[in-house]
Scaffold this motif. Structure first.
Motif, short mmCIF file in Angstrom:
data_model
loop_
_atom_site.label_atom_id
_atom_site.label_comp_id
_atom_site.label_asym_id
_atom_site.label_seq_id
_atom_site.Cartn_x
_atom_site.Cartn_y
_atom_site.Cartn_z
N MET A 1 13.87 -16.73 -10.13
CA MET A 1 15.11 -17.46 -10.35
C MET A 1 15.91 -16.79 -11.46
SD MET A 1 15.61 -21.41 -11.39
CE MET A 1 16.65 -22.22 -10.23
N LEU A 2 17.20 -16.69 -11.27
CA LEU A 2 18.09 -16.04 -12.21
C LEU A 2 18.25 -16.84 -13.50
CD1 LEU A 2 20.21 -13.81 -12.78
CD2 LEU A 2 21.87 -15.24 -11.61
N PHE A 3 18.29 -18.15 -13.39
CA PHE A 3 18.54 -19.00 -14.55
C PHE A 3 17.28 -19.73 -14.97
CE2 PHE A 3 22.49 -18.56 -12.25
CZ PHE A 3 23.37 -18.24 -13.25
N ARG A 4 16.98 -19.64 -16.27
CA ARG A 4 15.87 -20.38 -16.83
C ARG A 4 16.32 -21.00 -18.14
NH1 ARG A 4 11.65 -16.12 -17.56
NH2 ARG A 4 13.24 -14.73 -16.82
N ILE A 5 15.94 -22.25 -18.35
CA ILE A 5 16.24 -22.91 -19.61
C ILE A 5 14.99 -23.60 -20.12
CG2 ILE A 5 18.71 -23.25 -19.15
CD1 ILE A 5 18.00 -26.21 -18.55
N ASP A 6 14.96 -23.79 -21.42
CA ASP A 6 13.86 -24.50 -22.07
C ASP A 6 14.46 -25.68 -22.81
OD1 ASP A 6 11.71 -25.44 -23.50
OD2 ASP A 6 11.42 -23.61 -24.68
N PRO A 7 14.36 -26.88 -22.23
CA PRO A 7 14.97 -28.06 -22.86
C PRO A 7 14.43 -28.35 -24.26
CG PRO A 7 14.25 -28.56 -20.62
CD PRO A 7 13.72 -27.20 -20.97
N SER A 8 13.24 -27.86 -24.60
CA SER A 8 12.66 -28.13 -25.91
C SER A 8 13.09 -27.10 -26.96
CB SER A 8 11.14 -28.16 -25.83
OG SER A 8 10.64 -26.88 -25.46
N SER A 9 13.81 -26.06 -26.53
CA SER A 9 14.27 -25.02 -27.45
C SER A 9 15.38 -25.53 -28.36
CB SER A 9 14.79 -23.82 -26.65
OG SER A 9 15.38 -22.86 -27.50
N THR A 10 15.49 -24.92 -29.54
CA THR A 10 16.57 -25.26 -30.45
C THR A 10 17.88 -24.56 -30.05
OG1 THR A 10 15.96 -23.48 -31.96
CG2 THR A 10 15.02 -25.65 -32.39
N VAL A 11 17.78 -23.60 -29.15
CA VAL A 11 18.97 -22.88 -28.67
C VAL A 11 19.71 -23.82 -27.70
CG1 VAL A 11 19.79 -20.87 -27.38
CG2 VAL A 11 17.80 -20.66 -28.90
N PRO A 12 21.02 -24.00 -27.92
CA PRO A 12 21.78 -24.89 -27.03
C PRO A 12 21.64 -24.47 -25.56
CG PRO A 12 23.10 -24.29 -28.94
CD PRO A 12 21.85 -23.44 -28.98
N LEU A 13 21.66 -25.44 -24.68
CA LEU A 13 21.46 -25.18 -23.26
C LEU A 13 22.50 -24.21 -22.70
CD1 LEU A 13 20.53 -28.77 -22.02
CD2 LEU A 13 18.99 -26.83 -22.38
N TYR A 14 23.76 -24.36 -23.10
CA TYR A 14 24.79 -23.47 -22.57
C TYR A 14 24.52 -22.02 -22.98
CZ TYR A 14 27.41 -22.72 -26.91
OH TYR A 14 27.80 -22.32 -28.18
N GLU A 15 23.99 -21.81 -24.19
CA GLU A 15 23.66 -20.46 -24.63
C GLU A 15 22.49 -19.90 -23.83
OE1 GLU A 15 23.12 -20.11 -28.86
OE2 GLU A 15 25.08 -20.98 -29.27
N GLN A 16 21.55 -20.76 -23.47
CA GLN A 16 20.42 -20.31 -22.65
C GLN A 16 20.89 -19.88 -21.26
OE1 GLN A 16 16.78 -22.68 -22.70
NE2 GLN A 16 17.60 -23.82 -24.46
N VAL A 17 21.83 -20.63 -20.68
CA VAL A 17 22.37 -20.28 -19.37
C VAL A 17 23.10 -18.94 -19.47
CG1 VAL A 17 24.00 -20.93 -17.55
CG2 VAL A 17 22.52 -22.67 -18.58
N ALA A 18 23.95 -18.79 -20.48
CA ALA A 18 24.69 -17.53 -20.66
C ALA A 18 23.73 -16.37 -20.89
CB ALA A 18 25.67 -17.66 -21.82
N ALA A 19 22.69 -16.58 -21.68
CA ALA A 19 21.71 -15.52 -21.95
C ALA A 19 20.98 -15.11 -20.68
CB ALA A 19 20.71 -15.99 -23.01
N SER A 20 20.75 -16.06 -19.79
CA SER A 20 20.10 -15.72 -18.51
C SER A 20 20.96 -14.75 -17.70
CB SER A 20 19.85 -16.99 -17.69
OG SER A 20 18.88 -17.79 -18.27
N VAL A 21 22.26 -14.98 -17.70
CA VAL A 21 23.17 -14.09 -16.97
C VAL A 21 23.21 -12.73 -17.65
CG1 VAL A 21 25.56 -13.69 -16.25
CG2 VAL A 21 24.56 -15.99 -16.08
N ARG A 22 23.33 -12.71 -18.98
CA ARG A 22 23.36 -11.43 -19.70
C ARG A 22 22.09 -10.63 -19.44
NH1 ARG A 22 24.31 -14.80 -24.24
NH2 ARG A 22 26.51 -15.29 -24.40
N ARG A 23 20.95 -11.31 -19.49
CA ARG A 23 19.67 -10.65 -19.27
C ARG A 23 19.60 -10.06 -17.85
NH1 ARG A 23 16.77 -14.68 -20.22
NH2 ARG A 23 16.90 -14.49 -22.47
N ALA A 24 20.01 -10.85 -16.87
CA ALA A 24 20.00 -10.39 -15.48
C ALA A 24 20.90 -9.17 -15.30
CB ALA A 24 20.42 -11.52 -14.54
N LEU A 25 22.04 -9.17 -15.98
CA LEU A 25 22.96 -8.03 -15.91
C LEU A 25 22.34 -6.80 -16.57
CD1 LEU A 25 25.73 -6.98 -15.07
CD2 LEU A 25 26.62 -7.83 -17.24
N SER A 26 21.76 -6.97 -17.73
CA SER A 26 21.17 -5.82 -18.43
C SER A 26 19.95 -5.28 -17.70
CB SER A 26 20.82 -6.18 -19.88
OG SER A 26 19.76 -7.09 -19.93
#
Length: 116
Positions: free
Chosen positions: A1-26
């Motif tokens: 799956m392209l998108f992964r989030i960790d609801p227990s993380s201190t990183v905001p959810l929107y940043e986790q979604v954006a990071a998933s896209v950046r990671r997939a691109l890189s």
């Protein structure tokens, strides 16, 4: 799956979604011209508010990673491939510094030393 989030993380959810896209691109799992899922569909699959996904997409648009158009959706531009990779790495660095109890000033000091 392209998108992964960790609801227990201190990183905001929107940043986790954006990071998933950046990671997939890189990692070349997505390429310029690829379409991202519609915000409503992605929000449902991740069990988050649609505004969380829209905020992530807006962040990526502002970075030049995607293009947002009505009726066309979110399309990867790839123009900010290097920027996307750096943003992902910085996000990981910030998360790790929080995990070990380092504040922003200490982290900035370390980064500045590396530039010297």
């Amino acid at each position: 799956m392209l998108f992964r989030i960790d609801p227990s993380s201190t990183v905001p959810l929107y940043e986790q979604v954006a990071a998933s896209v950046r990671r997939a691109l890189s990692e070349r799992r997505i390429a310029p011209g690829d379409r991202l899922p519609p915000a409503r569909e992605l929000a449902t699959s991740l069990d988050v508010n649609v505004h969380t996904v829209l905020r992530a997409y807006a962040t990526l648009r502002d970075e030049g990673v995607i293009d947002l158009r009505r009726r066309r959706g979110a399309v990867v531009t790839g123009h900010a491939d290097g920027h996307a990779r750096l943003a992902t790495l910085v996000g990981e660095l910030v998360a790790e510094s929080r995990r070990v109890g380092m504040d922003a000033e200490e982290l900035v000091t370390i980064v500045r030393r590396k530039f010297s």
